[in-house]
Design a protein around this motif. Structure first.
Motif, short mmCIF file in Angstrom:
data_model
loop_
_atom_site.label_atom_id
_atom_site.label_comp_id
_atom_site.label_asym_id
_atom_site.label_seq_id
_atom_site.Cartn_x
_atom_site.Cartn_y
_atom_site.Cartn_z
N TYR A 108 -32.83 -36.93 90.37
CA TYR A 108 -33.70 -38.05 90.77
C TYR A 108 -32.87 -38.96 91.68
O TYR A 108 -31.68 -39.18 91.44
CB TYR A 108 -34.19 -38.85 89.56
N SER A 295 -42.66 -43.62 94.55
CA SER A 295 -42.07 -42.34 94.94
C SER A 295 -42.45 -42.02 96.38
O SER A 295 -43.35 -42.63 96.97
CB SER A 295 -42.52 -41.23 94.00
N PRO A 300 -41.71 -36.22 94.63
CA PRO A 300 -41.89 -37.11 93.48
C PRO A 300 -40.59 -37.47 92.77
O PRO A 300 -40.58 -38.42 91.97
CB PRO A 300 -42.82 -36.30 92.56
N GLU A 301 -39.51 -36.75 93.06
CA GLU A 301 -38.22 -37.05 92.43
C GLU A 301 -37.43 -38.10 93.22
O GLU A 301 -36.35 -38.53 92.79
CB GLU A 301 -37.40 -35.77 92.29
N MET A 336 -40.37 -44.89 85.65
CA MET A 336 -40.91 -43.64 86.18
C MET A 336 -39.97 -42.47 85.92
O MET A 336 -40.40 -41.35 85.60
CB MET A 336 -41.15 -43.78 87.69
N ILE A 337 -38.66 -42.71 86.04
CA ILE A 337 -37.69 -41.64 85.77
C ILE A 337 -37.73 -41.24 84.30
O ILE A 337 -37.69 -40.05 83.96
CB ILE A 337 -36.28 -42.08 86.21
N ARG A 340 -40.69 -39.05 83.85
CA ARG A 340 -40.47 -37.69 84.35
C ARG A 340 -39.66 -36.88 83.34
O ARG A 340 -39.95 -35.71 83.08
CB ARG A 340 -39.71 -37.73 85.68
N GLN A 344 -43.72 -35.91 82.13
CA GLN A 344 -44.94 -36.42 82.73
C GLN A 344 -44.82 -36.34 84.26
O GLN A 344 -44.51 -37.31 84.93
CB GLN A 344 -45.19 -37.87 82.30
N PRO A 345 -45.03 -35.16 84.84
CA PRO A 345 -44.86 -34.97 86.28
C PRO A 345 -46.00 -35.61 87.05
O PRO A 345 -46.98 -36.11 86.49
CB PRO A 345 -44.86 -33.45 86.44
N GLY A 348 -46.96 -41.40 88.80
CA GLY A 348 -46.92 -42.22 87.60
C GLY A 348 -47.72 -43.48 87.74
O GLY A 348 -48.54 -43.65 88.65
#
Length: 430
Positions: A108, A295, A300-301, A336-337, A340, A344-345, A348
């Motif tokens: 991330y 993101s 998304p990462e 959010m991290i 993840r 929870q992909p 967010g």
């Protein structure tokens, strides 16, 4: 057989400012390993940077080493390096170290590398009108401001003396207003009786704003009060036209050239160039247009926060580039991290900016405060500004030293950091 410890997800944070530092702290109990990368070794309390530039505070008063701040957070490693590029498809960033480039892989990534100065297509002005974003900027500007009075004292030509006593601040936002007001106070109070050939109180401080009013992010009534308080301090407020030219001798505005040997740029910002590496949409200032959860579209990462992020509030207005917004963004990215990691992909929860209001100080016992339902100015606003900034400083030592310096300045008009370092560099006269 012994069981191997699980490999924790690697979170890389680029930038040790408000967004990056608050994200790192919010992940202190998360099952991650964090690398915080910054080109400097310190976290800077930028709202008080102008106080270093105007000799009210010293650099350590508003900054603290990142390693010291995070010394008890054992899941963080601090690296002092410059990030030259982001390779989002490979999940790597490229670092420029003294011994050559390196790559650092991440699971991330948070880009919170901030913003620099924007001269609106006139980058050549930077040599004559420095801005104020870093401690180096502040120390260079402090030297420039103090040397101007020394050059005026030594000048034998009256026109040259007046030019050295002429100061121009370009940009009527909070930084410009705070610089102009403080500089006027220095000239009229702090330096009184210290020179023999000049009267520092004769210095002309001009605040130039291209728009119709200063502090345009404040309600119009507070903007008007700020202008009146500036003029009471002796600042010449000029609005409604931009500068057309800046040289080492002065500036041109409305077809008239004004000699001013000291010009400060506080008119615009440009986002860190790292945003261009992401193949994501950018706004006019180069900020990354992020998704609602901060993101990056297609990655998304990867998250972007602080001055590098462009995102709107629910009412369509942009989230401002201020410290409270950056802190809130940093904490949101941490949430959010963690989401993840919990599996929870996808997109967010959206970021919701909580606006606590606007503050700007103008000078001794003069400030404006906009808290939405409550607006006030003058002495009460100045005390509110002082308490708020003391509260948000990073450590107890910083708060104590700043309070002491402010108390001395309040009662004596003296400023604690008026030492010119680096010798008598004659390049300042060119």
């Amino acid at each position: 057989m012994s069981r191997m410890a699980p490999i924790l997800p690697h979170v890389v944070i680029v930038g040790g400012g408000f967004a990056g530092l608050w994200a790192a702290r919010a992940l202190r109990r998360a099952p991650v390993r964090i690398t915080l990368v910054d080109r400097g070794n310190h976290h800077l309390f930028q709202p008080l940077l102008y106080q270093v530039a105007t000799a009210g505070l010293s650099a350590p008063d508003i900054a603290a080493p990142l390693r010291q701040i995070l010394r008890r957070q054992h899941n963080v490693v601090v690296q002092m390096a410059t990030v030259s590029r982001v390779h989002a498809d490979a999940r790597e960033i490229e670092l420029d170290h003294a011994d050559g480039p390196r790559r650092l892989r991440y699971d991330y990534l948070l880009l919170a590398s901030g913003a620099g100065h924007a001269y609106f297509g006139h980058d050549e002005w930077a040599a004559h009108a420095p801005g104020l974003k870093t401690l180096d900027d502040a120390l260079d500007l402090r030297r420039k401001l103090l040397l101007a009075f020394e050059r005026a004292e030594a000048a034998t030509d009256p026109d040259d003396r007046d030019a050295w006593l002429s100061f121009a601040i370009i940009g009527g936002g909070p930084t410009g207003v705070e610089l102009a007001g403080t500089l006027a106070e220095i000239a009229r109070h702090t330096l009184g009786g210290e020179f023999r050939n000049i009267d520092p109180a004769r210095a002309r401080v001009r605040l130039i704003e291209a728009g119709p009013r200063v502090l345009s992010s404040f309600p119009e009534d507070l903007s008007d009060k700020a202008r009146l308080q500036l003029e009471k301090l002796g600042v010449e407020v000029q609005t409604g036209a931009a500068v057309d030219e800046i040289t080492g001798e002065g500036f041109r505005r409305d077809g008239t050239f004004v000699r001013a040997r000291t010009i400060v740029w506080a008119a615009g910002v440009s986002a860190s160039p790292l945003g261009r590496c992401l193949d994501a949409p950018l706004d006019r200032a180069g900020r990354v247009r992020v998704r609602p959860d901060l993101s990056v579209p297609g990655h998304p990462e990867v998250f972007v926060a602080g001055d590098l992020a462009a995102i709107d509030r629910a009412d369509g207005r942009p989230v401002p580039g201020v410290a409270p917004a950056a802190k809130q963004m940093g904490r949101h990215v941490a949430r959010m991290i963690r989401a993840r990691i919990r599996g929870q992909p996808g997109e967010g929860a959206p970021f919701r900016y909580r606006d606590f209001g606007n503050l700007a100080t103008i000078g001794r016992m003069a400030a404006v405060v906009d808290l939405g339902a409550w607006r006030f100015s003058g002495m009460l606003a100045w005390w509110f500004w002082l308490v708020a900034h003391l509260f948000f400083l990073i450590g107890f030592r910083n708060r104590s030293v700043v309070l002491l310096n402010w108390s001395v300045a309040y009662w004596t008009h003296q400023r604690a950091a008026r030492i010119i370092l680096g010798g008598d560099d004659r390049s300042d006269t060119q």
